[in-house]
Scaffold this motif. Structure first.
Motif: not given
Lengths: 165, 69
Positions: A151-157, B21, B32-34, B36-37, B40, B42
């Motif tokens: 979960d490290r810094d992925a998606g934080n920016v 996002q 939002r993290k979903t 974003n990943t 990119v 990931r």
């Protein structure tokens, strides 16, 4: 509350899963401390009890806020979204669970192999609860560590485009 | 034989629709993290998320996601 101020329930669910994993890491600390109490001298007990007390407070605080939000703050009709397994963080959690199981199984197998190889086992004098605590610490520690690594810094920016800019 | 990877044009479509996002995530019901990943590369999304994104932009899913060797 305006729509802009309403939190995305999926984001809240992600942060709750992180909080849960933080509690799991603290449980690993408690299990490791209990195991250590069986092999360390009595003088170290005061420190071990302190570590366990702080960890227990951390677990209660992490879980209490989570339960409170789920019971009183979860918007009506959003429960399914809150529990949805579809997303990056739940995927990371699944992968961490797999890694945790594998690492625990391998290390227990190696320990059992060593036990058979040694003429006199160094483990026999310890109480059985020591092994339970040791394995719990290993399993929970691996689960929490692997989860936070994935979960490290992925998606934080947010790259390139931001509608608020 | 190389394993194919999933590429996507979500960022392009977000820019065209002037969506952040967070906006897209809230619209389709993921974090939002979903988003974003996925953008990119990931995280490979489920079929449901891929279809929800395509439906949100009103295009076929192949317009947004494609396999690259």
């Amino acid at each position: 509350m305006s729509a802009e101020n309403t939190p995305n329930v999926a984001d809240v669910a992600d942060s709750h899963r992180r909080r849960l994993m933080f509690a799991v890491l603290l449980m690993a600390v408690i299990s490791a401390t209990r195991a250590a109490s069986d092999v360390l001298e009595a003088g170290a007990m005061i420190y071990l009890k302190g570590i366990m007390a702080v960890s227990a407070i951390g677990i209660v605080a992490a879980l209490a806020t989570l339960v409170y939000w789920k019971l009183f703050k979860l918007p009506a009709g959003q429960r399914e979204l809150y529990l949805s397994p579809d997303g990056f963080v739940t995927d990371a959690l699944e992968r961490a669970k797999n890694a945790s199981w594998l690492v625990t199984f391998l290390l227990v197998s190696v320990a059992a192999g060593l036990d058979r190889m040694l003429s006199r086992s160094p483990w026999v004098d310890l109480p059985s609860v020591f092994y339970f605590n040791l394995i719990s610490a290993l399993m929970l520690g691996t689960l929490g560590s692997v989860f936070f690594f994935l979960d490290r810094d992925a998606g934080n920016v947010e790259p390139e485009w931001d509608a608020s800019a | 034989m190389h394993k194919p990877t999933l590429s996507n044009r979500i960022r392009v479509y977000r820019a065209e629709h002037r969506l952040s996002q967070a906006d897209l995530a809230a619209a389709i019901g993921v974090s939002r993290k979903t988003i974003n990943t996925i953008e990119v590369g990931r995280f490979v999304p489920s079929t449901i998320i891929a279809l929800l994104i395509a439906r949100h932009f009103e295009v076929p899913v192949e317009e947004i996601f494609s396999l690259q060797r």
